[in-house]
Each structure stands twice: as structure tokens, then as C-alpha cells.
Design a protein around this motif. Structure first.
Motif, PDB file in Angstrom:
ATOM      1  N   THR A  12       8.012  11.747   2.875  1.00 16.50           N
ATOM      2  CA  THR A  12       7.004  11.773   1.823  1.00 16.50           C
ATOM      3  C   THR A  12       7.177  10.616   0.847  1.00 16.50           C
ATOM      4  O   THR A  12       6.211  10.003   0.398  1.00 16.50           O
ATOM      5  CB  THR A  12       7.069  13.098   1.038  1.00 16.50           C
ATOM      6  OG1 THR A  12       6.799  14.175   1.918  1.00 16.50           O
ATOM      7  CG2 THR A  12       6.064  13.117  -0.113  1.00 16.50           C
ATOM      8  N   GLU A  13       8.421  10.294   0.528  1.00 19.92           N
ATOM      9  CA  GLU A  13       8.685   9.326  -0.544  1.00 19.92           C
ATOM     10  C   GLU A  13       8.609   7.865  -0.131  1.00 19.92           C
ATOM     11  O   GLU A  13       8.562   6.992  -0.997  1.00 19.92           O
ATOM     12  CB  GLU A  13      10.048   9.605  -1.181  1.00 19.92           C
ATOM     13  CG  GLU A  13      11.227   9.595  -0.226  1.00 19.92           C
ATOM     14  CD  GLU A  13      11.561  10.988   0.277  1.00 19.92           C
ATOM     15  OE1 GLU A  13      10.619  11.799   0.491  1.00 19.92           O
ATOM     16  OE2 GLU A  13      12.762  11.262   0.499  1.00 19.92           O
ATOM     17  N   ASP A  14       8.597   7.573   1.167  1.00 19.96           N
ATOM     18  CA  ASP A  14       8.640   6.171   1.596  1.00 19.96           C
ATOM     19  C   ASP A  14       7.442   5.795   2.460  1.00 19.96           C
ATOM     20  O   ASP A  14       7.074   6.510   3.400  1.00 19.96           O
ATOM     21  CB  ASP A  14       9.924   5.895   2.386  1.00 19.96           C
ATOM     22  CG  ASP A  14      11.156   5.914   1.516  1.00 19.96           C
ATOM     23  OD1 ASP A  14      12.213   6.349   1.997  1.00 19.96           O
ATOM     24  OD2 ASP A  14      11.060   5.484   0.345  1.00 19.96           O
ATOM     25  N   PHE A  15       6.884   4.623   2.144  1.00 19.47           N
ATOM     26  CA  PHE A  15       5.750   4.096   2.912  1.00 19.47           C
ATOM     27  C   PHE A  15       6.057   2.623   3.173  1.00 19.47           C
ATOM     28  O   PHE A  15       6.179   1.843   2.229  1.00 19.47           O
ATOM     29  CB  PHE A  15       4.459   4.274   2.106  1.00 19.47           C
ATOM     30  CG  PHE A  15       3.193   4.032   2.877  1.00 19.47           C
ATOM     31  CD1 PHE A  15       2.059   3.555   2.225  1.00 19.47           C
ATOM     32  CD2 PHE A  15       3.082   4.331   4.225  1.00 19.47           C
ATOM     33  CE1 PHE A  15       0.859   3.358   2.906  1.00 19.47           C
ATOM     34  CE2 PHE A  15       1.893   4.140   4.911  1.00 19.47           C
ATOM     35  CZ  PHE A  15       0.781   3.648   4.248  1.00 19.47           C
ATOM     36  N   LEU A  16       6.225   2.279   4.446  1.00 14.53           N
ATOM     37  CA  LEU A  16       6.618   0.928   4.820  1.00 14.53           C
ATOM     38  C   LEU A  16       5.429   0.143   5.356  1.00 14.53           C
ATOM     39  O   LEU A  16       4.632   0.662   6.131  1.00 14.53           O
ATOM     40  CB  LEU A  16       7.716   0.971   5.888  1.00 14.53           C
ATOM     41  CG  LEU A  16       8.978   1.759   5.553  1.00 14.53           C
ATOM     42  CD1 LEU A  16       9.965   1.695   6.711  1.00 14.53           C
ATOM     43  CD2 LEU A  16       9.627   1.241   4.286  1.00 14.53           C
ATOM     44  N   LEU A  17       5.346  -1.110   4.943  1.00 11.66           N
ATOM     45  CA  LEU A  17       4.327  -2.029   5.452  1.00 11.66           C
ATOM     46  C   LEU A  17       5.036  -3.128   6.230  1.00 11.66           C
ATOM     47  O   LEU A  17       5.925  -3.791   5.697  1.00 11.66           O
ATOM     48  CB  LEU A  17       3.539  -2.639   4.292  1.00 11.66           C
ATOM     49  CG  LEU A  17       2.490  -3.690   4.669  1.00 11.66           C
ATOM     50  CD1 LEU A  17       1.302  -3.036   5.388  1.00 11.66           C
ATOM     51  CD2 LEU A  17       1.992  -4.427   3.420  1.00 11.66           C
ATOM     52  N   THR A  18       4.644  -3.324   7.495  1.00 15.60           N
ATOM     53  CA  THR A  18       5.283  -4.320   8.345  1.00 15.60           C
ATOM     54  C   THR A  18       4.290  -5.373   8.792  1.00 15.60           C
ATOM     55  O   THR A  18       3.188  -5.045   9.244  1.00 15.60           O
ATOM     56  CB  THR A  18       5.925  -3.662   9.575  1.00 15.60           C
ATOM     57  OG1 THR A  18       6.953  -2.767   9.147  1.00 15.60           O
ATOM     58  CG2 THR A  18       6.537  -4.707  10.495  1.00 15.60           C
TER      59      THR A  18
END
Lengths: 114, 114
Positions: A71-77
């Protein structure tokens, strides 16, 4: 202020290299977003997430992928960075998708692709 | 094709006077409108919003007016203060896929001179 941390705050990378930007929130908000800000274009949505492992594309998603395993982490690659991806990237969160839930933004990551 | 347009990239106002920032939209499905304020090196912060069922919303020195027939909204700041100098983004949203995800304009840079 909403608890949103973006890392790194600044990054310089070379064309063709992979890059991952991280957004971490302490608000337990369900919705998370990635925007990019460019001169003359304002803020444009790249991807967003409406829950763990639930993501969808925005208007400028080509060349980007995202993941949300917690829930707390959203990664953009950026799988293979290009000079056109030089930009300031903002993460945002919202409590729910309703009208009365404005987005709260992080302070941004300035990415330069040389 | 821009759905939210802020046609004035910049605006210069004297302290104490009124600042009027304008925004036009083209999508008739938009029914909720927001203004965000952004200082350099920070993320945008929510300022004020208005639903399409209203034509005015006021919060202290800030008032947003909505003209649905003209698809036009404006933000009035009275009196303007030097601390109001920032970039202002207009955003609009409508229910799409169960969510209200805003579309942003390109921003107007407001400078308030002491």
C-alpha cells in the motif's frame, strides 16, 4: 502535510539505462499517481494505482511501467531512459477517488537523461 | 488536444490588488474543478475546488467562479500578497472508470510585486 516521500530527489542518468523512482506514503491512502511536469505541458498523468497490484495507464504511459506491491510504495520504472524523459516527476496520493478527495503531492524527483 | 486550457502563461499584479487567473475546458463531462498552487522545488498543493452544481466557492482571500455554459472558471485572489507568487494549475475531473482523476492545465505563473 501528507506523508509522501519521493526518492531520489535528483538523478542524472545516461540514455538507455534503467531508472526506478520511488514514492512512499505513510497515510495508508488507496490511490497513488505518477505525474510528470514539463515546461509548456503542465502536469500529465503517467500511471496510477487504485490498490495493491492494481494499476492503470495515464495519458503519457509509453516508456514507463509501475508496480505496487505494498500500500505504501508505488514505483515508477523507465526501462530504457531516453532524453525525452528528462522531467520533474511527482507522486500524488488520494484517500478515495471521489470529488472531495484532492490529490496530495510529493516534492518531486528531477530526472535528467543525458 | 488540451482539455483544460490556461491561456495566460504569466500574470503580474501589484500587492493589494486583485489577481484573476482564468481557465477554460472543453470536456462537458467534467463536473469538478480544482486549483492547485505550486512553489519552486515543491509539489503542487490543493487550494480550492468547486462542483459543477455551484457557480461560486469562497475560502478567505480565494474565490473560484464557474460558468458552465461558457466552460470557463476563474480564480480570484483579493487582496494579492507577495507570498501568493507561485504557479497556479487549474484541474478538472469527471467520473471515469469509477474514479475522479484530474486533468491539469499548463499553469499560470503569478508574480505579486510588493
Amino acid at each position: 502535510d501528507a506523508g509522501i516521500t519521493q526518492s531520489p530527489r535528483h538523478k542524472v542518468t545516461e540514455t538507455g539505462t534503467p531508472v526506478t523512482l520511488r514514492c512512499h506514503q505513510t497515510e495508508n491512502h488507496r490511490y497513488m499517481y505518477w505525474y510528470r511536469q514539463d515546461p509548456g505541458h503542465g502536469l500529465r498523468l503517467i500511471h496510477y494505482s487504485y490498490g495493491v497490484k492494481d494499476t492503470d495507464k495515464g495519458e503519457v504511459s509509453d516508456g514507463y511501467s509501475v508496480s505496487r506491491s505494498k500500500t505504501e510504495d508505488f514505483l515508477l520504472t523507465l526501462e530504457s531512459a531516453t532524453s525525452s524523459q528528462t522531467s520533474v516527476y511527482f507522486c500524488a496520493i488520494s484517500q478515495n477517488p471521489g470529488q472531495n478527495s484532492p490529490l496530495h503531492f510529493g516534492n518531486g524527483t528531477r530526472l535528467t537523461v543525458t | 488536444d488540451q482539455q483544460v486550457k490556461q491561456n495566460s502563461p504569466s500574470l503580474s499584479v501589484q500587492e493589494g490588488r486583485i489577481s484573476i487567473l482564468n481557465c477554460d475546458y472543453t470536456n462537458s463531462m467534467f463536473d469538478y474543478f480544482l486549483w492547485y498552487k505550486k512553489y519552486p522545488a515543491e509539489g503542487p498543493t490543493f487550494l480550492i475546488s468547486i462542483s459543477s452544481i455551484k457557480d461560486k466557492n469562497e475560502d478567505g482571500r480565494f474565490t473560484v467562479f464557474l460558468n458552465k455554459s461558457a466552460k470557463h472558471l476563474s480564480l480570484h485572489i483579493v487582496p494579492s500578497q507577495p507570498g501568493d507568487s507561485a504557479v497556479y494549475f487549474c484541474a478538472a475531473s469527471g467520473l471515469s472508470g469509477g474514479s475522479y482523476i484530474p486533468t491539469f492545465g499548463r499553469g499560470t505563473s503569478l508574480i505579486v510585486h510588493p
